[in-house]
Design a protein around this motif. Structure first.
Motif, PDB file in Angstrom:
ATOM      1  N   LEU A 196      56.708 -15.399  -0.087  1.00 26.43           N
ATOM      2  CA  LEU A 196      56.038 -16.743  -0.472  1.00 26.43           C
ATOM      3  C   LEU A 196      54.658 -16.511  -0.869  1.00 26.43           C
ATOM      4  CD1 LEU A 196      57.718 -19.482   1.619  1.00 26.43           C
ATOM      5  CD2 LEU A 196      58.387 -18.719  -0.357  1.00 26.43           C
ATOM      6  N   ILE A 197      54.171 -16.636  -2.030  1.00 27.33           N
ATOM      7  CA  ILE A 197      52.651 -16.356  -2.499  1.00 27.33           C
ATOM      8  C   ILE A 197      52.215 -17.596  -3.253  1.00 27.33           C
ATOM      9  CG2 ILE A 197      51.139 -14.874  -3.318  1.00 27.33           C
ATOM     10  CD1 ILE A 197      53.039 -12.651  -3.142  1.00 27.33           C
ATOM     11  N   GLY A 198      51.385 -18.228  -2.713  1.00 25.91           N
ATOM     12  CA  GLY A 198      50.646 -19.370  -3.376  1.00 25.91           C
ATOM     13  C   GLY A 198      49.281 -18.878  -3.794  1.00 25.91           C
ATOM     14  N   ILE A 199      49.034 -19.496  -4.998  1.00 24.84           N
ATOM     15  CA  ILE A 199      47.382 -19.350  -5.825  1.00 24.84           C
ATOM     16  C   ILE A 199      47.204 -20.907  -5.693  1.00 24.84           C
ATOM     17  CG2 ILE A 199      45.939 -18.760  -7.424  1.00 24.84           C
ATOM     18  CD1 ILE A 199      48.033 -16.492  -8.240  1.00 24.84           C
ATOM     19  N   VAL A 200      46.000 -21.382  -5.065  1.00 30.76           N
ATOM     20  CA  VAL A 200      45.237 -22.650  -4.850  1.00 30.76           C
ATOM     21  C   VAL A 200      44.188 -22.545  -5.624  1.00 30.76           C
ATOM     22  CG1 VAL A 200      44.707 -24.498  -3.335  1.00 30.76           C
ATOM     23  CG2 VAL A 200      46.735 -23.125  -2.727  1.00 30.76           C
ATOM     24  N   VAL A 201      43.725 -23.514  -6.281  1.00 33.08           N
ATOM     25  CA  VAL A 201      42.457 -23.360  -6.926  1.00 33.08           C
ATOM     26  C   VAL A 201      41.808 -25.017  -6.756  1.00 33.08           C
ATOM     27  CG1 VAL A 201      40.982 -23.450  -8.920  1.00 33.08           C
ATOM     28  CG2 VAL A 201      42.957 -21.833  -8.873  1.00 33.08           C
ATOM     29  N   ASP A 202      40.778 -25.108  -5.870  1.00 35.88           N
ATOM     30  CA  ASP A 202      40.270 -26.453  -5.738  1.00 35.88           C
ATOM     31  C   ASP A 202      41.016 -27.336  -5.054  1.00 35.88           C
ATOM     32  OD1 ASP A 202      38.024 -25.737  -6.968  1.00 35.88           O
ATOM     33  OD2 ASP A 202      38.685 -26.659  -8.932  1.00 35.88           O
ATOM     34  N   ASN A 203      41.872 -26.623  -3.931  1.00 30.45           N
ATOM     35  CA  ASN A 203      42.960 -26.988  -3.172  1.00 30.45           C
ATOM     36  C   ASN A 203      44.155 -27.631  -3.797  1.00 30.45           C
ATOM     37  OD1 ASN A 203      43.221 -27.541  -0.239  1.00 30.45           O
ATOM     38  ND2 ASN A 203      42.832 -29.795  -0.369  1.00 30.45           N
ATOM     39  N   VAL A 204      44.172 -27.171  -5.024  1.00 36.02           N
ATOM     40  CA  VAL A 204      45.548 -27.686  -5.813  1.00 36.02           C
ATOM     41  C   VAL A 204      46.443 -26.175  -5.979  1.00 36.02           C
ATOM     42  CG1 VAL A 204      46.583 -28.550  -7.970  1.00 36.02           C
ATOM     43  CG2 VAL A 204      44.392 -29.634  -6.809  1.00 36.02           C
ATOM     44  N   PRO A 205      47.616 -26.188  -5.459  1.00 37.04           N
ATOM     45  CA  PRO A 205      48.369 -24.998  -5.843  1.00 37.04           C
ATOM     46  C   PRO A 205      48.578 -24.906  -7.388  1.00 37.04           C
ATOM     47  CG  PRO A 205      49.277 -26.415  -4.112  1.00 37.04           C
ATOM     48  CD  PRO A 205      48.632 -27.315  -4.774  1.00 37.04           C
ATOM     49  N   VAL A 206      48.424 -23.835  -8.111  1.00 34.71           N
ATOM     50  CA  VAL A 206      48.292 -23.539  -9.549  1.00 34.71           C
ATOM     51  C   VAL A 206      49.608 -22.632  -9.914  1.00 34.71           C
ATOM     52  CG1 VAL A 206      46.397 -24.555  -9.999  1.00 34.71           C
ATOM     53  CG2 VAL A 206      46.422 -22.201 -10.003  1.00 34.71           C
ATOM     54  N   PHE A 207      50.067 -21.808  -9.007  1.00 31.80           N
ATOM     55  CA  PHE A 207      50.936 -20.845  -9.193  1.00 31.80           C
ATOM     56  C   PHE A 207      51.668 -20.452  -8.101  1.00 31.80           C
ATOM     57  CE2 PHE A 207      52.526 -16.587 -10.164  1.00 31.80           C
ATOM     58  CZ  PHE A 207      52.950 -16.661 -11.320  1.00 31.80           C
ATOM     59  N   GLY A 208      53.001 -20.505  -7.851  1.00 24.33           N
ATOM     60  CA  GLY A 208      53.664 -19.849  -7.001  1.00 24.33           C
ATOM     61  C   GLY A 208      54.743 -19.057  -7.035  1.00 24.33           C
ATOM     62  N   VAL A 209      54.917 -17.994  -6.060  1.00 24.46           N
ATOM     63  CA  VAL A 209      55.984 -16.959  -6.224  1.00 24.46           C
ATOM     64  C   VAL A 209      56.906 -16.949  -4.900  1.00 24.46           C
ATOM     65  CG1 VAL A 209      56.283 -14.469  -6.568  1.00 24.46           C
ATOM     66  CG2 VAL A 209      54.310 -15.685  -7.421  1.00 24.46           C
ATOM     67  N   VAL A 210      58.206 -17.070  -5.290  1.00 20.43           N
ATOM     68  CA  VAL A 210      59.130 -16.932  -4.463  1.00 20.43           C
ATOM     69  C   VAL A 210      60.008 -15.836  -4.534  1.00 20.43           C
ATOM     70  CG1 VAL A 210      61.281 -18.042  -3.320  1.00 20.43           C
ATOM     71  CG2 VAL A 210      59.453 -19.515  -3.959  1.00 20.43           C
ATOM     72  N   GLY A 211      59.766 -14.732  -3.938  1.00 15.72           N
ATOM     73  CA  GLY A 211      60.765 -13.568  -4.122  1.00 15.72           C
ATOM     74  C   GLY A 211      61.831 -13.484  -3.024  1.00 15.72           C
ATOM     75  N   LYS A 212      63.075 -13.097  -3.456  1.00 13.48           N
ATOM     76  CA  LYS A 212      64.342 -12.853  -2.527  1.00 13.48           C
ATOM     77  C   LYS A 212      64.568 -11.452  -2.651  1.00 13.48           C
ATOM     78  CE  LYS A 212      66.125 -15.913  -1.254  1.00 13.48           C
ATOM     79  NZ  LYS A 212      65.935 -17.040  -0.077  1.00 13.48           N
ATOM     80  N   PRO A 213      64.124 -10.690  -1.460  1.00 11.40           N
ATOM     81  CA  PRO A 213      64.489  -9.280  -1.355  1.00 11.40           C
ATOM     82  C   PRO A 213      65.739  -8.741  -1.496  1.00 11.40           C
ATOM     83  CG  PRO A 213      62.901 -10.267   0.433  1.00 11.40           C
ATOM     84  CD  PRO A 213      63.649 -11.211  -0.408  1.00 11.40           C
ATOM     85  N   PHE A 214      66.658  -9.577  -1.120  1.00 12.31           N
ATOM     86  CA  PHE A 214      68.024  -9.025  -1.066  1.00 12.31           C
ATOM     87  C   PHE A 214      69.235  -9.798  -2.261  1.00 12.31           C
ATOM     88  CE2 PHE A 214      66.215  -8.851   3.109  1.00 12.31           C
ATOM     89  CZ  PHE A 214      66.799  -7.681   3.613  1.00 12.31           C
ATOM     90  N   SER A 215      68.440  -9.798  -3.389  1.00 15.05           N
ATOM     91  CA  SER A 215      68.899 -10.531  -4.340  1.00 15.05           C
ATOM     92  C   SER A 215      69.448 -11.634  -4.303  1.00 15.05           C
ATOM     93  CB  SER A 215      70.330  -9.575  -4.987  1.00 15.05           C
ATOM     94  OG  SER A 215      71.349  -9.964  -4.180  1.00 15.05           O
ATOM     95  N   TYR A 216      69.700 -12.579  -5.162  1.00 11.21           N
ATOM     96  CA  TYR A 216      70.106 -14.075  -5.108  1.00 11.21           C
ATOM     97  C   TYR A 216      71.272 -14.612  -6.100  1.00 11.21           C
ATOM     98  CZ  TYR A 216      68.947 -19.057  -3.594  1.00 11.21           C
ATOM     99  OH  TYR A 216      68.983 -19.970  -3.180  1.00 11.21           O
ATOM    100  N   THR A 217      72.546 -14.897  -5.445  1.00 11.85           N
ATOM    101  CA  THR A 217      73.517 -15.188  -6.264  1.00 11.85           C
ATOM    102  C   THR A 217      73.274 -15.911  -7.446  1.00 11.85           C
ATOM    103  OG1 THR A 217      74.929 -15.563  -4.192  1.00 11.85           O
ATOM    104  CG2 THR A 217      75.693 -16.256  -6.368  1.00 11.85           C
TER     105      THR A 217
END
Length: 391
Positions: A196-217
């Protein structure tokens, strides 16, 4: 629509410069950072972080002890893979900005001993930049996006992002959970593991990343790797699976649905009793959700189920301490982009300005793919004697 702090006209976005020279990040003053550079690094590094996570699991199998699993002072689990993955992510972010604020789950002191080379694959990074350019510019979608396996033999185009996406670095925070679902990972239950990686600007999340290392159905991985990555937010006008052309779209909830078709709440297996379970039953009695919640481990996995809505999942209700900012920043950005809402149990936005030592969400988390259902849940929670039971 891009928020005002990095809004660009359509004309300026279409005019993003495309160079045939070798790839390099935009050179900007130390007081500035390009949000699209950060977003590109955040997406691309999930592949390398996933490799580190999978490599340790392949070497040690499903034995938690052999993964050097141990308890941290706060009682949560950690493995060597947590530190290696965070080392990859931090190095990737630092390659864009050396002084952007990073709040990670793991301490910088122990993480430093797990730093290794190869934190970013240049080809994947270049493909990620081109893919984000296509998302942001909203040009006609190509048949194959740069991160799809079908594009493997197609060269990427080096991209320079516009200055419109630059902001003062002091306004930006990167919130990182390098391996969400550590206990499941230690036990060999890899479906619940997320980056999980979130980019926050002025305390507001503007971009999020959810990575699934072992693939995802049901979702395609990046190129020929096992890593499936979902990313998005207001920065890129939607939520997407890396490499796939169509955006993820929210399915509207039907207030008049039959019982079997009502929205589903997701809770942790460990919370199958107590206030979390009881309040979800209460919501069922009100006809707002299906009476029995679904069990699921991992904050990232719960949030992803809301985003995908494969089994009509719509609500993650957890009105007590037990999660931290790194569990929610990335999903918060994604839910906002889809018209959902994430808050504490009182309906307040999460405070991403808190330091790492105070990152626990002491007032809990209420996340919903539908803002109206979220508001009803908060209202019912306030009206009853539920807050006293959640302490």
């Amino acid at each position: 629509m891009l928020p005002p702090f990095f809004a660009s006209t359509a004309a300026s976005l279409i005019a993003l410069s495309i160079s045939r020279s070798s790839f390099a990040f935009s050179t900007i003053a130390m007081t500035k950072v390009n949000l699209l550079d950060l977003a590109s690094a955040a997406v691309a590094c999930t592949v390398t972080a996933s490799h580190s996570i999978c490599k340790i699991s392949a070497h040690h199998g499903d034995n938690g002890d052999s993964k050097n699993t141990r308890l941290k002072p706060d009682g949560s689990f950690v493995t060597d893979a947590d530190f290696k993955a965070q080392g990859v992510i931090v190095q990737a972010i630092r390659s864009v900005s050396t002084n952007v604020r990073i709040v990670g789950e793991e301490s910088e002191e122990e993480m430093a001993s797990h730093i290794e080379e190869g934190f970013l694959d240049d080809d994947i990074l270049a493909r990620t930049r081109e893919e984000l350019y296509l998302r942001v510019s909203q040009q006609e979608s190509p048949d194959q996006f740069p991160l799809s396996a079908a594009s493997l033999n197609k060269a990427s185009r080096p991209i320079t992002f516009p200055v419109d996406s630059e902001v003062d670095v002091s306004r930006v925070s990167i919130i990182v959970d390098p391996l969400d679902g550590t206990k499941s990972y230690a036990n060999g239950d890899y479906d619940c593991v997320s980056i999980l990686i979130g980019i926050v600007v002025d305390n507001v999340p503007v971009f999020g990343v959810v990575g699934k290392p072992f693939s995802y159905t049901g979702l395609s991985p990046i190129l020929k790797t096992s890593c499936v990555t979902i990313y998005g937010g207001s920065l890129c006008n939607g939520v997407f699976v890396a490499g796939q052309s169509e955006p993820i779209k929210r399915t509207p909830l039907n207030a008049d649905a039959a019982l079997i078709d009502l929205p589903r709440a997701v809770i942790s297996t460990s919370r199958s009793e107590g206030v979390v379970h009881d309040f979800c039953i209460h919501l069922g009695e009100k006809g707002l959700v299906y009476p029995e919640p679904m069990m699921c481990s991992g904050a990232g996995e719960k949030s992803l189920r809301l985003i995908l809505q494969r089994r009509n999942e719509a609500l993650w209700f957890f009105p007590k301490a037990g999660t931290s900012l790194w569990d929610v920043a990335a999903p918060d950005a994604l839910l906002r982009a889809l018209g959902g809402r994430m808050s504490d149990k009182f309906g307040n936005d999460m405070d991403y300005s808190k330091p790492r030592e105070e990152a626990e969400n002491t007032d809990g988390v209420v996340a919903c793919i539908d803002a109206e259902l979220h508001a009803k849940c908060i209202q019912l929670f306030r009206e009853g004697d539920w807050d006293g039971r959640s302490l």
